[in-house]
Design a protein around this motif. Structure first.
Motif, mmCIF file in Angstrom:
data_model
loop_
_atom_site.group_PDB
_atom_site.id
_atom_site.type_symbol
_atom_site.label_atom_id
_atom_site.label_comp_id
_atom_site.label_asym_id
_atom_site.label_seq_id
_atom_site.Cartn_x
_atom_site.Cartn_y
_atom_site.Cartn_z
ATOM 1 N N ARG A 34 -11.489 -3.062 7.302
ATOM 2 C CA ARG A 34 -10.567 -4.015 6.674
ATOM 3 C C ARG A 34 -10.066 -3.501 5.320
ATOM 4 N NH1 ARG A 34 -13.364 -9.605 6.373
ATOM 5 N NH2 ARG A 34 -11.333 -10.281 5.583
ATOM 6 N N ILE A 35 -10.984 -2.940 4.535
ATOM 7 C CA ILE A 35 -10.591 -2.398 3.219
ATOM 8 C C ILE A 35 -9.614 -1.240 3.407
ATOM 9 C CG2 ILE A 35 -11.414 -1.187 1.140
ATOM 10 C CD1 ILE A 35 -14.068 -2.739 1.456
ATOM 11 N N SER A 36 -9.956 -0.369 4.363
ATOM 12 C CA SER A 36 -9.105 0.791 4.637
ATOM 13 C C SER A 36 -7.690 0.356 5.006
ATOM 14 C CB SER A 36 -9.715 1.618 5.772
ATOM 15 O OG SER A 36 -8.755 2.493 6.334
ATOM 16 N N ARG A 37 -7.588 -0.618 5.905
ATOM 17 C CA ARG A 37 -6.267 -1.073 6.353
ATOM 18 C C ARG A 37 -5.477 -1.708 5.195
ATOM 19 N NH1 ARG A 37 -8.151 -3.481 12.248
ATOM 20 N NH2 ARG A 37 -8.341 -1.435 13.277
ATOM 21 N N TRP A 38 -6.205 -2.481 4.368
ATOM 22 C CA TRP A 38 -5.535 -3.114 3.232
ATOM 23 C C TRP A 38 -5.005 -2.057 2.270
ATOM 24 C CZ3 TRP A 38 -5.290 -3.387 -1.945
ATOM 25 C CH2 TRP A 38 -4.582 -4.473 -2.490
ATOM 26 N N LEU A 39 -5.872 -1.034 1.975
ATOM 27 C CA LEU A 39 -5.468 0.013 1.024
ATOM 28 C C LEU A 39 -4.258 0.793 1.538
ATOM 29 C CD1 LEU A 39 -8.970 1.350 -0.104
ATOM 30 C CD2 LEU A 39 -7.318 0.139 -1.540
ATOM 31 N N VAL A 40 -4.210 1.010 2.863
ATOM 32 C CA VAL A 40 -3.077 1.727 3.443
ATOM 33 C C VAL A 40 -1.801 0.890 3.304
ATOM 34 C CG1 VAL A 40 -2.061 2.585 5.604
ATOM 35 C CG2 VAL A 40 -4.449 3.090 5.050
ATOM 36 N N GLU A 41 -1.948 -0.412 3.604
ATOM 37 C CA GLU A 41 -0.753 -1.267 3.638
ATOM 38 C C GLU A 41 -0.266 -1.653 2.237
ATOM 39 O OE1 GLU A 41 0.785 -5.381 5.828
ATOM 40 O OE2 GLU A 41 -1.209 -4.554 6.273
ATOM 41 N N TYR A 42 -1.217 -2.017 1.352
ATOM 42 C CA TYR A 42 -0.818 -2.552 0.047
ATOM 43 C C TYR A 42 -1.169 -1.637 -1.126
ATOM 44 C CZ TYR A 42 -0.482 -6.835 2.823
ATOM 45 O OH TYR A 42 -0.165 -7.755 3.769
ATOM 46 N N GLY A 43 -2.216 -0.818 -0.925
ATOM 47 C CA GLY A 43 -2.686 -0.021 -2.063
ATOM 48 C C GLY A 43 -1.822 1.188 -2.340
ATOM 49 N N ARG A 44 -1.143 1.658 -1.277
ATOM 50 C CA ARG A 44 -0.303 2.863 -1.387
ATOM 51 C C ARG A 44 -1.054 3.979 -2.120
ATOM 52 N NH1 ARG A 44 2.665 -1.562 -2.028
ATOM 53 N NH2 ARG A 44 4.385 -1.925 -0.597
ATOM 54 N N ASN A 45 -2.316 4.171 -1.687
ATOM 55 C CA ASN A 45 -3.167 5.167 -2.339
ATOM 56 C C ASN A 45 -4.056 5.814 -1.271
ATOM 57 O OD1 ASN A 45 -5.054 6.578 -3.829
ATOM 58 N ND2 ASN A 45 -5.138 5.051 -5.461
ATOM 59 N N GLN A 46 -4.077 7.138 -1.272
ATOM 60 C CA GLN A 46 -4.858 7.848 -0.246
ATOM 61 C C GLN A 46 -6.200 8.360 -0.784
ATOM 62 O OE1 GLN A 46 -2.349 10.865 1.448
ATOM 63 N NE2 GLN A 46 -0.731 9.425 1.982
ATOM 64 N N ASP A 47 -6.534 7.999 -1.999
ATOM 65 C CA ASP A 47 -7.783 8.505 -2.585
ATOM 66 C C ASP A 47 -8.996 8.137 -1.737
ATOM 67 O OD1 ASP A 47 -6.330 9.543 -4.582
ATOM 68 O OD2 ASP A 47 -6.937 8.104 -6.142
ATOM 69 N N PHE A 48 -8.946 6.940 -1.130
ATOM 70 C CA PHE A 48 -10.119 6.497 -0.353
ATOM 71 C C PHE A 48 -10.404 7.447 0.821
ATOM 72 C CE2 PHE A 48 -6.830 4.699 2.299
ATOM 73 C CZ PHE A 48 -7.371 4.657 3.581
ATOM 74 N N MET A 49 -9.354 8.103 1.332
ATOM 75 C CA MET A 49 -9.558 9.054 2.444
ATOM 76 C C MET A 49 -10.365 10.265 1.976
ATOM 77 S SD MET A 49 -5.901 8.984 4.366
ATOM 78 C CE MET A 49 -4.872 7.520 4.286
ATOM 79 N N ASN A 50 -10.090 10.689 0.732
ATOM 80 C CA ASN A 50 -10.879 11.806 0.175
ATOM 81 C C ASN A 50 -12.330 11.381 -0.022
ATOM 82 O OD1 ASN A 50 -8.572 13.363 0.078
ATOM 83 N ND2 ASN A 50 -8.088 12.797 -2.040
ATOM 84 N N VAL A 51 -12.494 10.131 -0.512
ATOM 85 C CA VAL A 51 -13.862 9.585 -0.692
ATOM 86 C C VAL A 51 -14.571 9.574 0.666
ATOM 87 C CG1 VAL A 51 -15.173 7.474 -1.205
ATOM 88 C CG2 VAL A 51 -13.306 8.185 -2.715
ATOM 89 N N TYR A 52 -13.839 9.125 1.686
ATOM 90 C CA TYR A 52 -14.429 9.020 3.027
ATOM 91 C C TYR A 52 -14.904 10.384 3.528
ATOM 92 C CZ TYR A 52 -14.929 8.222 8.036
ATOM 93 O OH TYR A 52 -15.431 8.151 9.311
ATOM 94 N N TYR A 53 -14.031 11.394 3.499
ATOM 95 C CA TYR A 53 -14.414 12.690 4.085
ATOM 96 C C TYR A 53 -15.516 13.369 3.282
ATOM 97 C CZ TYR A 53 -12.210 16.435 1.226
ATOM 98 O OH TYR A 53 -11.910 17.356 0.252
#
Length: 605
Positions: free
Chosen positions: A86-105
């Motif tokens: 849910r957080i991931s989807r929200w960040l993609v849709e509204y956050g316009r920030n890909q930093d979380f993907m770097n955190v994830y990997y």
């Protein structure tokens, strides 16, 4: 956050210059940072290293006879996973920030790498404690474990213990010493078998130490390669839920890099160690490459599938390693054949009793171990033939699938030719070594023992079938060589039997008194035979023919010849009055002569 988002939109539409808009925007940014922080926190707290036991269950599931539904690994608890998604989807849709993907990997990459390193460490620890790399930390087996038996150890090189047992069954006993297999043949046999058994049973002994370490390293690497495939597949399943579709391949590529690089680096270290072993002529150590290479080739289709969509540099890592291993393996095969050919004739290294030379047992052991890796060795030879002989440049991606692209018949013929080359080199070297012996009879016994050892070892394994692919008459040829050496040995007895041979004896008229010259000649014949018999028996008693069947055959043949000749001589002259002291010259009855010959090749008799 949805309410704040609506407030931002409201003020943007109705009061774009109001301080309230800046306030809700700031609140929105803080909320976004909080969600990013929560995402990191959930991933960090709940991402756990996969235990070695679970990984082994995952790998060994492939070996089960029953078809089981694969149970996916639970990397994150279900509730946590739903929050992360849910957080991931929200960040993609509204956050316009890909930093979380770097955190994830970064977090998942660390767990993947640590899981594989943990499995490797598990092998090291469990091998020293239990000898079986299976969940030593858990006394009672978990009920939900799908594995019903200890995991198979794919490709492990046969141990010295098995070889000792194998040779003992064949009457070809072997002793491991360093990287060489020295034949336990000859008269120190019982003591050396006892000493060897003790050494093999001593886990801390030098013999067990190095080979066990090599085996553990080999097994660990093979399992880590399989673990990487399984865990990477599982990571991709998780990633598809969390990461947006158009970012999945790139994120996955980054996620697996550390674990893949670790695996490839360790593979290159194995190749490097094999190159050093070749320089030292320690060819048994090079054999560790064979099971690993075989496994990597077998696993390659799964690797390719897992790495679909990753960068070309990522996809080419495994093919590059496979090519390196094929090259070093082919180099080892070539150098081994040359080493057999050029092993120097050192007098101090020659068995004094004419038993099997360690060069012979080393060569046969190496060839027997190749039997476990026929396709792999054949492909190694094929890659060199196609690359070198025909000057065809080979792309790593092509050679990596060489096990399937070269016809198995072609590989088999190449391996057969190679084995015949090694055996031919060995025969030439043995002939050269046999000249070190001053006594031609001992030289013949030495060649007989070695040829017989080779033939028996070929017959007791699949080697004879492989040799026959290109040399149909090899078996017959070895039998002829063995027979020739027996005949050469038998000629050593002519100097004994010639004294009493009928063709060399004068004819005496019965009833006519013997002249002094005739009496002297009979005395000389008896004395010459006695002295020759005693000398040969004393010398040849110390020689060795380890093969009981051959030993009995050679004794029996010699006994028949000598007894028949001596019996005829004794019958003719035993009752002739040629001396006042017959016991001085007629020292042995025919049966006693036979008993003396029965004690040849046996220091304990």
């Amino acid at each position: 956050m949805a309410k704040i988002q609506k407030a931002v939109e409201y003020f943007q539409d109705n009061s774009p210059d109001s301080p309230e808009l800046n306030k809700v925007k700031l609140l929105f940014e803080r909320g976004k940072e909080s969600l990013e922080s929560e995402f990191r926190s959930l991933m960090t707290r709940h991402s756990k290293v996969v235990s070695p036991v679970l990984i082994l269950d995952l790998i060994s599931g492939e070996d089960e006879l029953e078809v089981q539904e694969e149970v996916p690994l639970e990397h994150l608890p279900e509730g946590v996973l739903q929050d992360v998604i849910r957080i991931s989807r929200w960040l993609v849709e509204y956050g316009r920030n890909q930093d979380f993907m770097n955190v994830y990997y970064q977090i998942r990459s660390s767990q993947l790498d640590r899981s594989i390193k943990g499995l490797k460490e598990h092998f090291r620890k469990s091998s020293s404690s239990s000898g079986v790399p299976y969940s030593p930390a858990i006394p009672n087996k978990r009920k939900d474990t799908p594995t019903k038996k200890p995991i198979k150890r794919p490709g492990t090189i046969r141990k010295a213990q098995n070889l000792l047992k194998q040779y003992s069954q064949h009457g070809l006993d072997g002793k491991k010493g360093g990287s060489n297999l020295i034949p336990l043949e000859g008269h120190e046999h019982d003591f050396r078998v006892k000493h060897l058994s003790e050494a093999l049973n001593d886990k801390h002994g030098p013999l067990a130490g190095r080979d066990d370490a090599l085996d553990v390293e080999t097994d660990a690497y093979i399992h880590c390669a399989s673990a990487f495939v399984k865990l990477a597949q599982s990571e991709y399943q998780l990633l598809m839920d969390v990461i947006p579709e158009h970012h999945q391949k790139k994120t996955f590529d980054s996620l697996i890099q550390d674990a893949l690089d670790g695996l490839m680096l360790e593979g290159e270290n194995i190749v490097s160690a094999a190159r050093k072993a070749i320089i030292r002529h320690d060819f048994s150590a090079v054999l560790t490459v064979f099971p690993i290479l075989r496994h990597l080739k077998q696993t390659k289709p799964e690797f390719d599938q897992v790495l679909q969509g990753t960068a070309a540099s990522t996809k080419n890592k495994l093919p590059g390693l496979i090519t390196s291993m094929e090259t070093v393996g082919a180099k080892a095969l070539e150098d081994f054949a040359d080493n057999i050919k050029n092993d120097p004739d050192k007098e101090y290294n020659m068995p004094k009793d004419g038993t099997v030379h360690e060069l012979t047992s080393n060569a046969i052991l190496f060839l027997q171990q190749l039997l476990d890796f026929q396709e792999t060795a054949g492909a190694m030879l094929a890659s060199q033939v196609l690359g070198d002989t025909y000057n065809i440049p080979l792309d790593p991606r092509e050679t990596s699938s060489s096990a399937t692209s070269y016809s198995s018949e072609f590989s088999k013929r190449l391996l057969s030719t190679y084995i015949c080359k090694v055996l031919g080199n060995l025969q030439l070297n043995l002939l050269s070594k046999s000249k070190v012996y001053e006594d031609p009879a001992l030289s013949a016994i030495f060649l007989h023992n070695n040829y017989n050892y080779i033939l028996k070892a070929l017959e007791k394994s699949e080697l004879i079938q492989l040799v026959a692919v290109t040399q149909k008459t090899a078996e017959r040829s070895y039998r002829e060589h063995i027979e020739q050496q027996i005949q050469t040995y038998q000629r050593s007895w002519l100097k004994v039997t010639d004294y009493i041979a009928e063709k060399n004896l004068p004819v005496f008229q019965p009833g006519v008194k013997l002249r002094d010259k005739e009496r002297q000649m009979i005395k000389e014949r008896f004395k010459g035979f006695n002295d020759g018999l005693e000398e040969l028996c004393k010398i040849q008693k110390a020689w060795a023919i380890p093969d009981m069947e051959q030993r009995d055959k050679i004794r029996q043949a010699q006994k028949n010849i000598v007894r028949e000749t001596y019996g005829a001589f004794l019958h003719r002259y035993g009752s002739v009055p040629f001396t006042k002291n017959p016991e001085k010259y007629i020292k042995y009855r025919v049966e006693q002569v036979g008993d003396m010959i029965d004690r040849l090749f046996d220091t304990s008799a």
